[in-house]
Every structure is written in C-alpha cells, then in structure tokens.
Design an enzyme around this catalytic site. Structure first.
Site, PDB file in Angstrom:
ATOM      1  N   SER A 146       0.870  -1.187   0.000  1.00  0.00           N
ATOM      2  CA  SER A 146       0.000   0.000   0.000  1.00  0.00           C
ATOM      3  C   SER A 146       0.899   1.227   0.000  1.00  0.00           C
ATOM      4  O   SER A 146       2.041   1.167   0.475  1.00  0.00           O
ATOM      5  CB  SER A 146      -0.848   0.004   1.279  1.00  0.00           C
ATOM      6  N   TYR A 159      -1.841  -0.643  10.395  1.00  0.00           N
ATOM      7  CA  TYR A 159      -1.976  -0.945   8.959  1.00  0.00           C
ATOM      8  C   TYR A 159      -0.717  -0.493   8.207  1.00  0.00           C
ATOM      9  O   TYR A 159      -0.125  -1.252   7.443  1.00  0.00           O
ATOM     10  CB  TYR A 159      -3.226  -0.251   8.417  1.00  0.00           C
TER      11      TYR A 159
HETATM   12  N1  LIG Z   1      -8.698  -0.611  -1.404  1.00  0.00           N
HETATM   13  C1  LIG Z   1      -7.604   0.118  -1.346  1.00  0.00           C
HETATM   14  O1  LIG Z   1      -7.632   1.328  -1.551  1.00  0.00           O
HETATM   15  C2  LIG Z   1      -6.294  -0.521  -1.011  1.00  0.00           C
HETATM   16  C3  LIG Z   1      -5.143   0.260  -1.115  1.00  0.00           C
HETATM   17  C4  LIG Z   1      -3.918  -0.295  -0.835  1.00  0.00           C
HETATM   18  C5  LIG Z   1      -3.836  -1.621  -0.480  1.00  0.00           C
HETATM   19  N2  LIG Z   1      -4.974  -2.362  -0.372  1.00  0.00           N
HETATM   20  C6  LIG Z   1      -4.833  -3.759   0.014  1.00  0.00           C
HETATM   21  O2  LIG Z   1      -5.487  -4.563  -0.932  1.00  0.00           O
HETATM   22  C7  LIG Z   1      -5.878  -5.784  -0.303  1.00  0.00           C
HETATM   23  C8  LIG Z   1      -7.350  -6.053  -0.594  1.00  0.00           C
HETATM   24  O3  LIG Z   1      -8.122  -5.076   0.074  1.00  0.00           O
HETATM   25  P1  LIG Z   1      -9.528  -4.558  -0.436  1.00  0.00           P
HETATM   26  O4  LIG Z   1      -9.414  -3.106  -0.535  1.00  0.00           O
HETATM   27  O5  LIG Z   1      -9.975  -5.332  -1.599  1.00  0.00           O
HETATM   28  O6  LIG Z   1     -10.409  -4.867   0.848  1.00  0.00           O
HETATM   29  P2  LIG Z   1     -11.655  -5.842   1.091  1.00  0.00           P
HETATM   30  O7  LIG Z   1     -12.675  -5.640   0.032  1.00  0.00           O
HETATM   31  O8  LIG Z   1     -12.029  -5.621   2.510  1.00  0.00           O
HETATM   32  O9  LIG Z   1     -11.026  -7.283   0.901  1.00  0.00           O
HETATM   33  C9  LIG Z   1     -10.183  -7.860   1.856  1.00  0.00           C
HETATM   34  C10 LIG Z   1     -10.061  -9.331   1.550  1.00  0.00           C
HETATM   35  O10 LIG Z   1      -9.193  -9.933   2.532  1.00  0.00           O
HETATM   36  C11 LIG Z   1      -9.779 -11.139   2.967  1.00  0.00           C
HETATM   37  N3  LIG Z   1      -9.348 -11.467   4.325  1.00  0.00           N
HETATM   38  C12 LIG Z   1      -9.438 -10.699   5.441  1.00  0.00           C
HETATM   39  N4  LIG Z   1      -8.999 -11.394   6.507  1.00  0.00           N
HETATM   40  C13 LIG Z   1      -8.610 -12.628   6.040  1.00  0.00           C
HETATM   41  C14 LIG Z   1      -8.095 -13.793   6.651  1.00  0.00           C
HETATM   42  N5  LIG Z   1      -7.871 -13.859   7.977  1.00  0.00           N
HETATM   43  N6  LIG Z   1      -7.829 -14.868   5.872  1.00  0.00           N
HETATM   44  C15 LIG Z   1      -8.058 -14.830   4.534  1.00  0.00           C
HETATM   45  N7  LIG Z   1      -8.535 -13.759   3.896  1.00  0.00           N
HETATM   46  C16 LIG Z   1      -8.831 -12.670   4.645  1.00  0.00           C
HETATM   47  C17 LIG Z   1     -11.283 -10.891   2.907  1.00  0.00           C
HETATM   48  O11 LIG Z   1     -11.978 -12.125   2.722  1.00  0.00           O
HETATM   49  P3  LIG Z   1     -12.790 -12.909   3.860  1.00  0.00           P
HETATM   50  O12 LIG Z   1     -13.418 -11.884   4.749  1.00  0.00           O
HETATM   51  O13 LIG Z   1     -13.780 -13.718   3.067  1.00  0.00           O
HETATM   52  O14 LIG Z   1     -11.763 -13.775   4.543  1.00  0.00           O
HETATM   53  C18 LIG Z   1     -11.414 -10.044   1.648  1.00  0.00           C
HETATM   54  O15 LIG Z   1     -11.568 -10.874   0.511  1.00  0.00           O
HETATM   55  C19 LIG Z   1      -5.555  -5.621   1.183  1.00  0.00           C
HETATM   56  O16 LIG Z   1      -4.318  -6.213   1.475  1.00  0.00           O
HETATM   57  C20 LIG Z   1      -5.478  -4.128   1.336  1.00  0.00           C
HETATM   58  O17 LIG Z   1      -4.687  -3.755   2.423  1.00  0.00           O
HETATM   59  C21 LIG Z   1      -6.203  -1.847  -0.637  1.00  0.00           C
END
Ligand SMILES: NC(=O)c1ccc[n+]([C@@H]2O[C@H](COP(=O)([O-])OP(=O)(O)OC[C@H]3O[C@@H](n4cnc5c(N)ncnc54)[C@H](OP(=O)(O)O)[C@@H]3O)[C@@H](O)[C@H]2O)c1
Length: 255
Positions: A146, A159
C-alpha cells in the site's frame, strides 16, 4: 501480448472473496490462468468461481484463514490434491484495517492487523515457495502492499506498519528466492474504493484527500490489472524485489 499470456499457469489469490482480490482473480483468469480463490467466506468464493467458469475461465475455491497456520497448511494440501501441482503465481492480497490513534489502539486490533497483513503474507508465501522449490518449478509471488507503507498518515499505525513490513519483506523474499527462479514483487496501490475503506473515502475527509491526489480521483479496479499482469507473467521476467506504486501520483503529491 504473448508476454502477458498465462495459459497453463495456476494462480492463487488470497482475499479473493471481494474487492481488489476478486478483480485480480478475474484479470488472471482472463489472461489464461487457472485461478485458485482463497479467503474465509467460501460462498463468495464459490460464486466468483462460477462467474469465472461461465466466462470461459477455470477457477477453484478453497477456504483459507491466513492468520491460522493449520488453515493455510490444509488449504495448500487441498490445492495439491485437487490440482496435482503447486501454484505458479501467488497473490498475497488478504488484508484488514483497524483505524485508531496509536495511543488508543487495543492490543487485539494491533494483533489482528499484524496477523492478517504481515504474518499472513509470510505464511502463504512460505507454503507457496516451498511447494514450488520441492517441485523444482519457477514462480511469481506478488504481495499487495500500500502507499501507506511509503508515506505516513494518521490513525492507521498498525496498517501502515504492516504494509511497510510487507514492502521490505518483498525485497528479502526476492533475494532469497531468486536462485530458485521465483520472483517476488509488490504492488503498492493508492486508494481504490472497497469494503476496507468505503466509509472513509465517502466522508468529507476522504473527499479532501481525493483533491490532494494529483490525478484528483481514486483508482478504478481495472487500473491495477496491467501492473498485476506485468509482475505475474513473462513480461516481468527480470523483475524481483521491486514495488510498483499505482496511485494516481498520490505519493508524489506536493508538500
Ligand atoms: N482498497 C484500497 O484502496 C487498497 C489500497 C492499498 C492496499 N490495499 C490492500 O489490498 C488488499 C485487498 O483489500 P480490499 O481493498 O480489496 O479490501 P476488502 O474488500 O475488505 O477485501 C479484503 C479481503 O481480505 C480477505 N481477508 C481478510 N482477513 C482474512 C483472513 N484472515 N484470511 C483470509 N482472507 C482474509 C477478505 O476475505 P474474507 O473476509 O472472506 O476472509 C477479503 O476478501 C488488502 O491487502 C489491502 O490492504 C487496498
């Protein structure tokens, strides 16, 4: 386009039950990879697997909690059983956020973030890399970091620290695995609206932040597809230990 073709490859995407991970799986499947969808919510994974299969792709869902070593081991055993081969591409995407001033954050929240975002990446990469080296196969591991790993922001201490650790862990993993033909790189996205941040991005403070992004907008999911494919495919064959920032210029915004 052959450089980006993933036909014959298998790609594991953790956290593919929604948000960025589900889209990463769609992109990899469109490029020809068989995708292994992993997360805790199995019904969401199965729905995505059906969607990908209906579009002509190949997908397989496996329940995995990245914070639990026994769950990760069981999932990798299931993948090996089902597919008879290790995953060539691993996208370490599972992640959570807990917002609070660091002085107010509970032990429980701090641990939950570290367990998922940092330990989970190490655990899945370890299992995936060992499966590849035992089979004598090359591979590509992509860790989702990130921009909060690169520039500080208030109320996201756990985070941001977890993502900074993932960013650096990527370099160490790249160094250790280069001799086996396994590349390890990171993507550092800026802000993309998903369940992890939609409340914040839709708030007044979120909108103020959007105006500070040089491109004046948040990202579209599809804008991460190209960088992901570069790292996953032969197009990125000489890349390891690198982090690609995809953020509309957010980290280079003027002071
Ligand atoms: N959105 C952004 O702006 C952004 C920016 C920078 C980085 N990121 C990174 O991108 C990644 C995806 O995030 P997102 O934005 O798509 O958020 P999201 O929609 O909340 O998705 C998070 C995913 O992580 C999974 N997860 C959470 N805890 C878990 C566990 N204990 N075991 C296995 N899976 C788990 C969730 O699935 P379940 O709940 O089904 O387990 C969900 O599919 C993350 O690493 C986040 O930090 C996002």
């Amino acid at each position: 386009m052959e450089l980006f073709d993933l036909t014959g490859k298998t790609a594991l995407v953790t956290g593919s039950s929604g948000g960025l991970g589900a889209n990463f799986a769609r992109v990899l499947a469109k490029a020809g990879a068989r995708v292994v969808l992993a997360a805790r919510r199995l019904e969401k994974l199965e729905a995505l697997a059906s969607e990908i299969e209906s579009a002509g792709g190949k997908a397989f869902a496996v329940q995995m909690d990245v914070t639990k070593p026994e769950s990760v081991d069981a999932s990798f055993a299931k993948i090996q059983n089902e597919l008879g081969a290790p995953c060539d591409i691993i996208v370490n995407n599972s992640g959570i956020a807990r917002d609070n001033w660091f002085t107010k954050m509970s032990e429980e929240d701090w641990r939950a973030v570290m367990d998922t975002n940092l330990d989970g990446v190490w655990r899945v990469a370890k299992a995936g890399a060992n499966a590849l080296t035992e089979a004598g196969k090359p591979g590509s591991i992509i860790n989702i970091a990130s921009i909060t790993a690169l520039r500080p922001s208030q109320t996201i201490a756990a985070y941001a620290a977890s993502k900074a650790a993932v960013d650096h862990l990527t370099r160490v993993m790249g160094l250790e695995l280069a001799r086996y033909g396994i590349r390890v790189n990171a993507l550092a996205p800026g802000y993309f609206k998903t369940d992890i941040n939609d409340e914040f991005l839709e708030s007044e403070i979120g909108d103020k932040m959007r105006k500070r992004v040089p491109m004046r907008r948040f990202g579209d999911y599809d804008e991460l597809g190209g960088p992901l494919l570069l790292l996953a495919s032969e197009a990125g064959s000489y890349m390891t230990g690198s982090t690609i920032v995809v953020d509309g210029g957010h980290v280079v915004s003027a002071l």
